[in-house]
Write an enzyme that holds these catalytic residues in place. Structure first.
Site, PDB file in Angstrom:
ATOM      1  N   SER A 120       0.810  -1.223   0.000  1.00 47.22           N
ATOM      2  CA  SER A 120       0.000   0.000   0.000  1.00 47.22           C
ATOM      3  C   SER A 120       0.840   1.268   0.000  1.00 47.22           C
ATOM      4  O   SER A 120       0.396   2.319  -0.464  1.00 47.22           O
ATOM      5  CB  SER A 120      -0.931   0.007   1.220  1.00 47.22           C
ATOM      6  OG  SER A 120      -0.171  -0.089   2.419  1.00 47.22           O
ATOM      7  N   GLY A 158      -2.032  -4.236   1.213  1.00 45.03           N
ATOM      8  CA  GLY A 158      -2.149  -5.448   2.019  1.00 45.03           C
ATOM      9  C   GLY A 158      -1.167  -6.536   1.643  1.00 45.03           C
ATOM     10  O   GLY A 158      -1.105  -7.576   2.300  1.00 45.03           O
ATOM     11  N   ASN A 202       3.857  -5.220   5.710  1.00 40.35           N
ATOM     12  CA  ASN A 202       2.769  -6.060   6.219  1.00 40.35           C
ATOM     13  C   ASN A 202       3.283  -7.324   6.896  1.00 40.35           C
ATOM     14  O   ASN A 202       2.655  -7.823   7.824  1.00 40.35           O
ATOM     15  CB  ASN A 202       1.789  -6.394   5.084  1.00 40.35           C
ATOM     16  CG  ASN A 202       1.030  -5.162   4.652  1.00 40.35           C
ATOM     17  OD1 ASN A 202       0.453  -4.458   5.473  1.00 40.35           O
ATOM     18  ND2 ASN A 202       1.052  -4.868   3.367  1.00 40.35           N
ATOM     19  N   ASP A 216      -4.812   7.229   9.776  1.00 44.33           N
ATOM     20  CA  ASP A 216      -4.495   5.915  10.357  1.00 44.33           C
ATOM     21  C   ASP A 216      -3.110   5.884  10.991  1.00 44.33           C
ATOM     22  O   ASP A 216      -2.759   4.950  11.708  1.00 44.33           O
ATOM     23  CB  ASP A 216      -4.646   4.795   9.327  1.00 44.33           C
ATOM     24  CG  ASP A 216      -3.635   4.850   8.176  1.00 44.33           C
ATOM     25  OD1 ASP A 216      -2.666   5.638   8.226  1.00 44.33           O
ATOM     26  OD2 ASP A 216      -3.824   4.090   7.201  1.00 44.33           O
ATOM     27  N   HIS A 231       0.008   5.206   6.917  1.00 42.85           N
ATOM     28  CA  HIS A 231       0.242   5.502   5.504  1.00 42.85           C
ATOM     29  C   HIS A 231       0.558   6.976   5.294  1.00 42.85           C
ATOM     30  O   HIS A 231      -0.086   7.831   5.903  1.00 42.85           O
ATOM     31  CB  HIS A 231      -0.984   5.106   4.667  1.00 42.85           C
ATOM     32  CG  HIS A 231      -1.263   3.650   4.690  1.00 42.85           C
ATOM     33  ND1 HIS A 231      -2.119   3.075   5.612  1.00 42.85           N
ATOM     34  CD2 HIS A 231      -0.803   2.650   3.913  1.00 42.85           C
ATOM     35  CE1 HIS A 231      -2.162   1.778   5.398  1.00 42.85           C
ATOM     36  NE2 HIS A 231      -1.375   1.489   4.376  1.00 42.85           N
TER      37      HIS A 231
END
Length: 191
Positions: free
Chosen positions: A16, A53, A81, A162, A165
């Site tokens: 991502s 992801g 991840n 979040d 990111h």
């Protein structure tokens, strides 16, 4: 973002952070990097092969598909991840090693972007995870950028709500910091 036939195609294979999660396509890392390189007079196309992801295993599984774009160079940004999920660093190493071997066999110079694990898995995991990237860079003699989110991680003004990111401004910081490494990659890939 199509380059000319003589231009260099750079594959940005990642998760991502490459895909541009939460951003407009023109704000994502590949698009911003391409604009900066073109502003320097370089005939390049940066291919966004980021999948939100994705783990290193996912990147390895779709590598042949990504190579269909016939890149001349590659930026490998995977592992965030794996770290977030607490996956065994040995698996992260094995997957990235397989990707690097495949890219090398295809004659594609690589810039490997490192990643750090979150602190919640403990110091031993953090150290083992961080070491994966430096070890692979040395083993494969690739251009190495130790931490993709350098200067951005933990800065609320450069991240989406979040906290994980980068926002468009944060991506700009990443591009600015990784640019010297990308220039070294381009030197390696000069025909």
């Amino acid at each position: 973002m199509a380059g000319t036939a003589s231009g260099r195609r750079i594959l940005a294979l990642g998760d991502s952070l490459t895909a541009g999660y939460g951003l407009a396509p023109e704000e994502a890392f590949p698009a911003q990097l391409e604009r900066v390189l073109r502003a320097e007079g370089r005939d390049v196309t940066v291919i966004n092969a980021g999948v939100s992801g994705d783990t290193t295993a996912g990147g390895k599984a779709r590598l042949d598909w990504a190579l269909g774009a016939k890149p001349h160079l590659a930026i490998l940004e995977l592992g965030a991840n794996d770290g977030l999920r607490g996956l065994d660093p040995k698996l992260t190493h094995a997957n990235l090693d397989a990707i690097l071997k495949r890219l090398t066999a295809a004659g594609i110079p690589v810039l490997l972007a490192g990643m750090l694990a979150p602190p919640n898995y403990g110091k031993a995991f953090e150290a083992e995870f961080k070491a994966v990237f430096a070890r692979l860079a040395a083993e494969h003699d690739v251009v190495f950028y130790p931490f993709f989110l350098d200067g951005v991680a933990g800065d609320r003004g450069l991240c989406l709500p979040d906290g994980l990111h980068p926002n468009a401004k944060g991506v700009g910081v990443i591009v600015g910091r990784i640019l010297p490494s990308v220039r070294r990659l381009l030197e390696r890939g000069t025909p």
